[in-house]
Motif scaffolding. Structure first.
Motif, PDB file in Angstrom:
ATOM      1  N   VAL A  17     -20.351  -0.101   9.079  1.00 57.76           N
ATOM      2  CA  VAL A  17     -19.701  -0.892   9.972  1.00 57.76           C
ATOM      3  C   VAL A  17     -20.631  -1.928  10.414  1.00 57.76           C
ATOM      4  O   VAL A  17     -21.684  -1.400  10.987  1.00 57.76           O
ATOM      5  CB  VAL A  17     -18.811  -0.527  11.016  1.00 57.76           C
ATOM      6  CG1 VAL A  17     -18.192  -1.801  11.917  1.00 57.76           C
ATOM      7  CG2 VAL A  17     -17.802   0.364  10.408  1.00 57.76           C
ATOM      8  N   TYR A  59      -3.667   6.519  20.745  1.00 59.08           N
ATOM      9  CA  TYR A  59      -5.088   6.524  20.660  1.00 59.08           C
ATOM     10  C   TYR A  59      -5.748   7.798  21.114  1.00 59.08           C
ATOM     11  O   TYR A  59      -5.219   8.096  22.313  1.00 59.08           O
ATOM     12  CB  TYR A  59      -5.705   5.180  20.647  1.00 59.08           C
ATOM     13  CG  TYR A  59      -5.392   4.169  19.777  1.00 59.08           C
ATOM     14  CD1 TYR A  59      -5.957   4.249  18.755  1.00 59.08           C
ATOM     15  CD2 TYR A  59      -4.714   3.094  20.209  1.00 59.08           C
ATOM     16  CE1 TYR A  59      -5.544   3.012  17.658  1.00 59.08           C
ATOM     17  CE2 TYR A  59      -4.300   1.953  19.488  1.00 59.08           C
ATOM     18  CZ  TYR A  59      -4.707   1.893  18.145  1.00 59.08           C
ATOM     19  OH  TYR A  59      -4.370   1.101  17.380  1.00 59.08           O
ATOM     20  N   GLN A  64     -16.186   1.964  19.944  1.00 62.64           N
ATOM     21  CA  GLN A  64     -16.035   0.806  21.189  1.00 62.64           C
ATOM     22  C   GLN A  64     -17.155   0.684  21.927  1.00 62.64           C
ATOM     23  O   GLN A  64     -18.039   1.829  22.304  1.00 62.64           O
ATOM     24  CB  GLN A  64     -14.952   1.312  22.033  1.00 62.64           C
ATOM     25  CG  GLN A  64     -13.651   1.131  21.282  1.00 62.64           C
ATOM     26  CD  GLN A  64     -12.709   1.563  22.506  1.00 62.64           C
ATOM     27  OE1 GLN A  64     -12.413   2.714  22.827  1.00 62.64           O
ATOM     28  NE2 GLN A  64     -11.642   0.546  22.848  1.00 62.64           N
ATOM     29  N   ARG A 113     -21.257  -5.271  13.259  1.00 63.18           N
ATOM     30  CA  ARG A 113     -20.463  -5.916  14.375  1.00 63.18           C
ATOM     31  C   ARG A 113     -21.264  -6.324  15.394  1.00 63.18           C
ATOM     32  O   ARG A 113     -22.225  -5.745  15.943  1.00 63.18           O
ATOM     33  CB  ARG A 113     -19.235  -4.986  15.010  1.00 63.18           C
ATOM     34  CG  ARG A 113     -18.446  -5.373  15.888  1.00 63.18           C
ATOM     35  CD  ARG A 113     -17.512  -6.746  15.487  1.00 63.18           C
ATOM     36  NE  ARG A 113     -16.609  -6.953  16.676  1.00 63.18           N
ATOM     37  CZ  ARG A 113     -15.329  -6.472  16.947  1.00 63.18           C
ATOM     38  NH1 ARG A 113     -14.953  -5.588  16.241  1.00 63.18           N
ATOM     39  NH2 ARG A 113     -14.659  -7.218  17.709  1.00 63.18           N
ATOM     40  N   SER A 151     -10.013   1.442   9.241  1.00 62.99           N
ATOM     41  CA  SER A 151      -8.619   1.429   9.497  1.00 62.99           C
ATOM     42  C   SER A 151      -8.053   2.641   8.534  1.00 62.99           C
ATOM     43  O   SER A 151      -6.990   3.320   9.006  1.00 62.99           O
ATOM     44  CB  SER A 151      -7.973   0.270   9.410  1.00 62.99           C
ATOM     45  OG  SER A 151      -7.961  -0.320   8.145  1.00 62.99           O
ATOM     46  N   TYR A 193     -12.677   4.403  15.127  1.00 64.12           N
ATOM     47  CA  TYR A 193     -13.573   3.164  15.644  1.00 64.12           C
ATOM     48  C   TYR A 193     -14.536   3.530  16.668  1.00 64.12           C
ATOM     49  O   TYR A 193     -14.557   4.498  17.025  1.00 64.12           O
ATOM     50  CB  TYR A 193     -12.454   2.146  16.215  1.00 64.12           C
ATOM     51  CG  TYR A 193     -11.300   1.801  15.371  1.00 64.12           C
ATOM     52  CD1 TYR A 193     -11.248   0.681  14.609  1.00 64.12           C
ATOM     53  CD2 TYR A 193      -9.923   2.697  15.591  1.00 64.12           C
ATOM     54  CE1 TYR A 193     -10.043   0.457  13.717  1.00 64.12           C
ATOM     55  CE2 TYR A 193      -8.918   2.183  15.030  1.00 64.12           C
ATOM     56  CZ  TYR A 193      -8.893   1.188  13.963  1.00 64.12           C
ATOM     57  OH  TYR A 193      -7.918   0.795  13.013  1.00 64.12           O
ATOM     58  N   ASP A 195     -11.217  -3.821  21.319  1.00 63.53           N
ATOM     59  CA  ASP A 195     -10.638  -2.668  20.681  1.00 63.53           C
ATOM     60  C   ASP A 195     -11.447  -1.748  19.641  1.00 63.53           C
ATOM     61  O   ASP A 195     -11.252  -0.622  19.378  1.00 63.53           O
ATOM     62  CB  ASP A 195      -9.519  -3.313  19.662  1.00 63.53           C
ATOM     63  CG  ASP A 195      -8.228  -3.795  20.480  1.00 63.53           C
ATOM     64  OD1 ASP A 195      -8.291  -3.425  21.637  1.00 63.53           O
ATOM     65  OD2 ASP A 195      -7.590  -4.580  19.920  1.00 63.53           O
ATOM     66  N   GLY A 196     -12.819  -2.295  19.805  1.00 64.81           N
ATOM     67  CA  GLY A 196     -13.944  -1.731  18.699  1.00 64.81           C
ATOM     68  C   GLY A 196     -13.770  -2.209  17.345  1.00 64.81           C
ATOM     69  O   GLY A 196     -12.961  -2.948  17.086  1.00 64.81           O
ATOM     70  N   SER A 197     -14.571  -1.505  16.553  1.00 64.90           N
ATOM     71  CA  SER A 197     -14.476  -1.820  15.178  1.00 64.90           C
ATOM     72  C   SER A 197     -14.835  -0.326  14.383  1.00 64.90           C
ATOM     73  O   SER A 197     -15.541   0.358  15.089  1.00 64.90           O
ATOM     74  CB  SER A 197     -15.766  -2.773  14.523  1.00 64.90           C
ATOM     75  OG  SER A 197     -16.989  -2.162  15.173  1.00 64.90           O
ATOM     76  N   GLY A 198     -14.378  -0.508  13.130  1.00 59.94           N
ATOM     77  CA  GLY A 198     -14.412   0.751  12.461  1.00 59.94           C
ATOM     78  C   GLY A 198     -13.838   0.501  11.187  1.00 59.94           C
ATOM     79  O   GLY A 198     -13.625  -0.614  10.557  1.00 59.94           O
TER      80      GLY A 198
END
Length: 304
Positions: A250, A182, A216, A252, A265, A214, A260-263
């Motif tokens: 997104v 990453y 974070q 969240r 993929s 993503y 890990d975060g969101s986003g």
């Protein structure tokens, strides 16, 4: 309201054996005093009903405060707010019937006793088929929970379009990204905490077929409340030749722990990304953008 459970009361329990003597005398049974929630109490059981409070033809039950805590005795106008649950053991199902009305009772110098004048009809209580008595014995109890005033209230405000909510990440020399799994942007501040963007490395692994992006949630700002943070995000991969940007949204809740975060993929396929004619990779540079459309800011206040 009557419900059933296997666990008995945590405050006090009394088993009355041969209690018909009390019932025939039309006098209440008063338990020994006991401690609960920092005060002393007595359980008052009227197996023939407390008629002066409209308990005729019913079983009545009460909890009386005997002594309040020393800290409250110093107050002339002391008050104790209490949630009460009364119990009768049902021998048929081997569980306790619980009686409560969901209200908070306020004890003070003028009102030291609260309960139910009509907890059960006598016809129902006295019928052995219903299980409330076992021969000439019954078991009654009480749970006493003293409620305290709220010291502080958590106030979370959902703020739309907070200041400085857009962050642009320009990644130059995209084809020369190292072998790390990453890569991360610089941190930026929105609301009460820091944030950063994260992408996978589609250049370092031939098995990767898509670009993942993503966001974070990172550290909280000084003096911020470390509560969960809700964020509505807009993620964009900018088209550097026209306005055909790729955009995803997104939603969240971020807890206080670093995650890990969101986003997204699969924001774009590696094939389309590497095709410079499509305009997303220009001069070995891509441009990502995130906009926090809504975030929560949390603080503690004295009241609602």
């Amino acid at each position: 309201m009557e419900t059933l459970r296997e666990q008995g009361p945590s405050s006090y329990l009394v088993k009355l054996v041969g209690f018909s003597e009390v019932r025939l005398s039309h006098q209440p049974y008063e338990s020994a005093d006991f401690d609960a929630s920092g005060h002393k109490w007595r359980l008052i059981f009227h197996p023939a009903g407390k008629e002066e409070e409209d308990g005729k033809d019913h079983v009545s039950i009460y909890a009386r405060i005997e002594n309040v805590a020393a800290s409250e005795m110093l107050m002339n106008n002391w008050e104790v707010d209490v949630e009460l649950k009364f119990f009768i053991y049902n021998h048929n199902v081997k569980k306790y019937s619980i009686f409560q009305d969901g209200t908070v009772k306020r004890y003070n110098k003028e009102k030291k006793e609260w309960g139910f004048a009509q907890m059960l009809p006598l016809s129902k209580f006295n019928d052995p088929k219903n299980g409330y008595t076992d021969g000439d014995a019954c078991i009654v109890g009480v749970d006493i929970f003293v409620t305290k005033p709220i010291v502080k209230v958590e106030r979370a405000v959902f703020t739309h379009n907070p200041p400085n909510n857009k962050f642009t990440w320009k990644i130059s020399d995209f084809s020369k990204l190292g072998g790390k799994k990453y890569h991360y942007s610089d941190e930026f501040v929105v609301g009460d905490r820091k944030w950063r963007m994260k992408i996978n490395n589609p250049k370092g692994d031939k098995e990767i077929k898509t670009l993942a992006v993503y966001v974070q949630a990172m550290a909280y700002l000084p003096n911020a409340v470390a509560a969960s943070t809700y964020a509505k995000l807009k993620l964009r991969l900018l088209n550097q030749k026209n306005s055909n940007h790729i955009e995803k949204r997104v939603f969240r809740f971020y807890s206080k722990e670093n995650q890990d975060g969101s986003g997204i993929s699969e924001l774009i396929s590696v094939e389309d990304l590497n095709d410079e004619s499509k305009g997303y990779l220009v001069e070995d540079t891509i441009v990502l953008e995130t906009t926090l459309l809504c975030v929560t800011k949390t603080k503690f206040v004295d009241s609602i």
